[in-house]
Scaffold this motif. Structure first.
Motif, PDB file in Angstrom:
ATOM      1  N   GLU A  61      -0.515  -7.854  -9.694  1.00 20.50           N
ATOM      2  CA  GLU A  61      -0.166  -9.016  -8.870  1.00 20.50           C
ATOM      3  C   GLU A  61       0.890  -8.638  -7.837  1.00 20.50           C
ATOM      4  O   GLU A  61       0.811  -9.045  -6.674  1.00 20.50           O
ATOM      5  CB  GLU A  61       0.337 -10.148  -9.751  1.00 20.50           C
ATOM      6  N   GLN A  62       1.868  -7.835  -8.267  1.00 24.52           N
ATOM      7  CA  GLN A  62       2.902  -7.389  -7.332  1.00 24.52           C
ATOM      8  C   GLN A  62       2.305  -6.509  -6.245  1.00 24.52           C
ATOM      9  O   GLN A  62       2.668  -6.623  -5.068  1.00 24.52           O
ATOM     10  CB  GLN A  62       3.988  -6.625  -8.089  1.00 24.52           C
ATOM     11  N   GLU A  63       1.372  -5.630  -6.625  1.00 21.69           N
ATOM     12  CA  GLU A  63       0.739  -4.738  -5.661  1.00 21.69           C
ATOM     13  C   GLU A  63      -0.135  -5.520  -4.673  1.00 21.69           C
ATOM     14  O   GLU A  63      -0.161  -5.221  -3.474  1.00 21.69           O
ATOM     15  CB  GLU A  63      -0.105  -3.691  -6.393  1.00 21.69           C
ATOM     16  N   LEU A  64      -0.827  -6.549  -5.167  1.00 20.88           N
ATOM     17  CA  LEU A  64      -1.634  -7.387  -4.288  1.00 20.88           C
ATOM     18  C   LEU A  64      -0.752  -8.089  -3.260  1.00 20.88           C
ATOM     19  O   LEU A  64      -1.090  -8.166  -2.074  1.00 20.88           O
ATOM     20  CB  LEU A  64      -2.417  -8.413  -5.104  1.00 20.88           C
ATOM     21  N   ASN A  65       0.385  -8.584  -3.720  1.00 18.24           N
ATOM     22  CA  ASN A  65       1.322  -9.239  -2.804  1.00 18.24           C
ATOM     23  C   ASN A  65       1.867  -8.256  -1.784  1.00 18.24           C
ATOM     24  O   ASN A  65       2.039  -8.591  -0.607  1.00 18.24           O
ATOM     25  CB  ASN A  65       2.474  -9.868  -3.588  1.00 18.24           C
ATOM     26  N   GLN A  67       0.390  -5.531  -0.631  1.00 16.27           N
ATOM     27  CA  GLN A  67      -0.644  -5.211   0.352  1.00 16.27           C
ATOM     28  C   GLN A  67      -0.838  -6.348   1.345  1.00 16.27           C
ATOM     29  O   GLN A  67      -1.017  -6.119   2.549  1.00 16.27           O
ATOM     30  CB  GLN A  67      -1.955  -4.881  -0.367  1.00 16.27           C
ATOM     31  N   ALA A  68      -0.808  -7.590   0.845  1.00 16.84           N
ATOM     32  CA  ALA A  68      -0.943  -8.743   1.738  1.00 16.84           C
ATOM     33  C   ALA A  68       0.252  -8.835   2.674  1.00 16.84           C
ATOM     34  O   ALA A  68       0.116  -9.176   3.859  1.00 16.84           O
ATOM     35  CB  ALA A  68      -1.083 -10.018   0.917  1.00 16.84           C
ATOM     36  N   GLN A  69       1.447  -8.521   2.147  1.00 15.72           N
ATOM     37  CA  GLN A  69       2.658  -8.557   2.969  1.00 15.72           C
ATOM     38  C   GLN A  69       2.583  -7.515   4.079  1.00 15.72           C
ATOM     39  O   GLN A  69       3.006  -7.785   5.216  1.00 15.72           O
ATOM     40  CB  GLN A  69       3.883  -8.307   2.098  1.00 15.72           C
ATOM     41  N   LYS A  70       2.047  -6.360   3.786  1.00 14.86           N
ATOM     42  CA  LYS A  70       1.912  -5.313   4.802  1.00 14.86           C
ATOM     43  C   LYS A  70       1.011  -5.784   5.942  1.00 14.86           C
ATOM     44  O   LYS A  70       1.308  -5.551   7.123  1.00 14.86           O
ATOM     45  CB  LYS A  70       1.346  -4.037   4.177  1.00 14.86           C
ATOM     46  N   THR A  71      -0.065  -6.472   5.587  1.00 14.84           N
ATOM     47  CA  THR A  71      -0.950  -7.031   6.606  1.00 14.84           C
ATOM     48  C   THR A  71      -0.212  -8.063   7.447  1.00 14.84           C
ATOM     49  O   THR A  71      -0.337  -8.107   8.677  1.00 14.84           O
ATOM     50  CB  THR A  71      -2.185  -7.675   5.950  1.00 14.84           C
ATOM     51  N   LEU A  72       0.579  -8.910   6.777  1.00 14.52           N
ATOM     52  CA  LEU A  72       1.355  -9.926   7.478  1.00 14.52           C
ATOM     53  C   LEU A  72       2.305  -9.291   8.483  1.00 14.52           C
ATOM     54  O   LEU A  72       2.404  -9.740   9.632  1.00 14.52           O
ATOM     55  CB  LEU A  72       2.131 -10.770   6.471  1.00 14.52           C
ATOM     56  N   GLN A  73       3.022  -8.249   8.060  1.00 16.94           N
ATOM     57  CA  GLN A  73       3.997  -7.611   8.943  1.00 16.94           C
ATOM     58  C   GLN A  73       3.346  -7.068  10.214  1.00 16.94           C
ATOM     59  O   GLN A  73       3.963  -7.041  11.275  1.00 16.94           O
ATOM     60  CB  GLN A  73       4.721  -6.487   8.196  1.00 16.94           C
ATOM     61  N   ASN A  74       2.104  -6.657  10.086  1.00 14.18           N
ATOM     62  CA  ASN A  74       1.391  -6.146  11.263  1.00 14.18           C
ATOM     63  C   ASN A  74       1.160  -7.232  12.310  1.00 14.18           C
ATOM     64  O   ASN A  74       0.957  -6.943  13.486  1.00 14.18           O
ATOM     65  CB  ASN A  74       0.042  -5.552  10.846  1.00 14.18           C
ATOM     66  N   HIS A  75       1.199  -8.506  11.865  1.00 12.23           N
ATOM     67  CA  HIS A  75       0.943  -9.605  12.781  1.00 12.23           C
ATOM     68  C   HIS A  75       2.222 -10.244  13.324  1.00 12.23           C
ATOM     69  O   HIS A  75       2.158 -11.033  14.269  1.00 12.23           O
ATOM     70  CB  HIS A  75       0.104 -10.682  12.092  1.00 12.23           C
ATOM     71  N   ILE A  76       3.380  -9.921  12.723  1.00 10.58           N
ATOM     72  CA  ILE A  76       4.630 -10.534  13.170  1.00 10.58           C
ATOM     73  C   ILE A  76       4.969 -10.099  14.593  1.00 10.58           C
ATOM     74  O   ILE A  76       5.447 -10.897  15.408  1.00 10.58           O
ATOM     75  CB  ILE A  76       5.787 -10.205  12.213  1.00 10.58           C
ATOM     76  N   GLY A  77       4.739  -8.831  14.904  1.00 13.67           N
ATOM     77  CA  GLY A  77       4.967  -8.364  16.276  1.00 13.67           C
ATOM     78  C   GLY A  77       4.118  -9.131  17.272  1.00 13.67           C
ATOM     79  O   GLY A  77       4.568  -9.455  18.379  1.00 13.67           O
ATOM     80  N   ASN A  78       2.876  -9.454  16.863  1.00 10.89           N
ATOM     81  CA  ASN A  78       2.003 -10.233  17.730  1.00 10.89           C
ATOM     82  C   ASN A  78       2.546 -11.643  17.931  1.00 10.89           C
ATOM     83  O   ASN A  78       2.342 -12.253  18.986  1.00 10.89           O
ATOM     84  CB  ASN A  78       0.591 -10.303  17.144  1.00 10.89           C
ATOM     85  N   LEU A  79       3.222 -12.181  16.898  1.00 14.57           N
ATOM     86  CA  LEU A  79       3.824 -13.506  17.023  1.00 14.57           C
ATOM     87  C   LEU A  79       4.833 -13.517  18.168  1.00 14.57           C
ATOM     88  O   LEU A  79       4.797 -14.408  19.030  1.00 14.57           O
ATOM     89  CB  LEU A  79       4.523 -13.897  15.718  1.00 14.57           C
ATOM     90  N   HIS A  80       5.735 -12.552  18.191  1.00 14.71           N
ATOM     91  CA  HIS A  80       6.744 -12.504  19.252  1.00 14.71           C
ATOM     92  C   HIS A  80       6.094 -12.290  20.615  1.00 14.71           C
ATOM     93  O   HIS A  80       6.522 -12.878  21.618  1.00 14.71           O
ATOM     94  CB  HIS A  80       7.756 -11.396  18.958  1.00 14.71           C
ATOM     95  N   GLN A  81       5.057 -11.476  20.638  1.00 13.17           N
ATOM     96  CA  GLN A  81       4.348 -11.249  21.899  1.00 13.17           C
ATOM     97  C   GLN A  81       3.709 -12.543  22.393  1.00 13.17           C
ATOM     98  O   GLN A  81       3.753 -12.860  23.594  1.00 13.17           O
ATOM     99  CB  GLN A  81       3.275 -10.178  21.704  1.00 13.17           C
ATOM    100  N   ASP A  82       3.136 -13.327  21.474  1.00 14.03           N
ATOM    101  CA  ASP A  82       2.516 -14.601  21.842  1.00 14.03           C
ATOM    102  C   ASP A  82       3.559 -15.602  22.326  1.00 14.03           C
ATOM    103  O   ASP A  82       3.356 -16.299  23.331  1.00 14.03           O
ATOM    104  CB  ASP A  82       1.758 -15.194  20.650  1.00 14.03           C
ATOM    105  N   ILE A  83       4.676 -15.692  21.606  1.00 15.09           N
ATOM    106  CA  ILE A  83       5.731 -16.636  21.974  1.00 15.09           C
ATOM    107  C   ILE A  83       6.285 -16.301  23.360  1.00 15.09           C
ATOM    108  O   ILE A  83       6.323 -17.140  24.266  1.00 15.09           O
ATOM    109  CB  ILE A  83       6.867 -16.638  20.937  1.00 15.09           C
TER     110      ILE A  83
END
Length: 245
Positions: A61-65, A67-83
Motif C-alpha cells: 500500500e505504501q509503495e502504491l502510494n 508510485q502514484a505520488q511520483k506521477t502526481l509530482q510530474n504534473h505539479i510543474g504543469n500546474l504552475h505553467q498553466d497558472i
C-alpha cells in the motif's frame, strides 16, 4: 468575490482540476500498474523492517502510494505553467511546442522554462538549457531575439528570493557558461511576482488552493464531504519553503 485578482476563477479552477483529475487516475490505476516498473526487492525488505510496517500488504500500500505520488509530482510543474500561462499578457506554449520554452510574454520580451524544484535539472541538463536559451534569444533571425530567458525553479533550495544570471558549470569545458544578463535563473515566488505584478502572488495562490481543491472535489468529483484538514500545518510547510527568515 474572486479567489485572486490576477487570474480568473475559471482558469484557476481548470488548472487545479486538471492536476486533481490526473492524480485520481494515477491512484486508481496504481494497482494494475504496480509491476510495470521493476520494484526494488532489496529495498522492499529494508523498508518493511526500518519503517515499522506490519505486513507485506502494508508495504505494498505504501509503495502504491509512492508510485502514484511520483506521477502526481510530474504534473505539479504543469500546474504552475498553466497558472502563469493564463495570466493576462502571458502565453503557455504547451508541451511539444517548437518555441523551446514553456512561457512567453511578448510585451515584456520574456521567455521562461518552468521546473518544479531546484534539483529537477542536473548539471549537464542545466548546460543544455543554457544553450537552448542562447540559441533562442541570441540569433538575430530568431523570433525571440533580445528577449530575456528565465530558468524558473518554483521551489528553491532555500527560502531566499533571487533573480540572477544563469551560469551553470560546463564539465566538458571545465568552466562556467558565459555570463549573459539576459539568461537568468529565478525562484518561484519572484517569478510569480514578475508575471502577476503582485509581490506575494505565490503565497496568495497557496492560501486559496485548499478552498479551490475542496470546491472542485465536492462539485466535480462528487465528494460532498471532502475537506482538507489541518490547513495551518500545510501553511507552515509553505512558510519553510518560501518565506525568508
Amino acid at each position: 468575490m474572486a479567489y485572486l485578482t490576477w487570474i480568473t476563477d475559471d482558469l484557476l479552477k481548470q488548472a487545479v482540476k486538471n492536476v486533481l483529475e490526473k492524480s485520481l487516475i494515477a491512484k486508481k490505476n496504481a494497482p494494475q500498474n504496480f509491476n510495470k516498473n521493476v520494484v526494488d526487492p532489496f529495498g522492499s525488505l529494508f523498508e518493511m523492517s526500518a519503517f515499522g510496517l506490519a505486513s507485506f500488504d502494508d508495504w505494498k500500500e505504501q509503495e502504491l502510494n509512492r508510485q502514484a505520488q511520483k506521477t502526481l509530482q510530474n504534473h505539479i510543474g504543469n500546474l504552475h505553467q498553466d497558472i502563469l500561462g493564463n495570466v493576462k499578457g502571458w502565453q503557455n506554449l504547451k508541451v511539444g511546442s517548437n518555441a523551446g520554452s514553456d512561457l512567453v510574454c511578448t510585451d515584456q520580451k520574456i521567455v521562461a522554462e518552468i521546473k518544479n524544484k531546484y534539483n529537477t535539472l542536473t548539471g549537464g541538463k542545466q548546460v543544455t538549457l543554457y544553450r537552448e536559451f542562447d540559441n533562442l534569444i541570441s540569433p538575430k533571425a530568431s523570433s525571440y531575439h533580445g528577449y530575456t530567458a528565465y530558468y524558473v525553479t518554483i521551489i528553491p533550495k532555500s527560502p531566499i528570493r533571487f533573480d540572477k544570471e544563469f551560469t551553470p558549470s560546463d564539465k566538458e569545458k571545465g568552466a562556467r557558461c558565459f555570463t549573459n544578463p539576459k539568461i537568468r535563473m529565478i525562484d518561484g515566488a519572484s517569478f510569480y511576482a514578475l508575471v502577476s505584478g503582485v509581490d506575494n502572488a505565490l503565497e496568495q495562490f497557496y492560501k486559496v488552493l485548499p478552498q479551490v481543491i475542496e470546491e472542485i472535489m465536492k462539485n466535480d468529483f462528487s465528494m460532498p464531504n471532502f475537506e482538507i484538514k489541518d490547513k495551518q500545518n500545510f501553511a507552515k510547510i509553505f512558510a519553510q519553503a518560501f518565506l525568508e527568515k
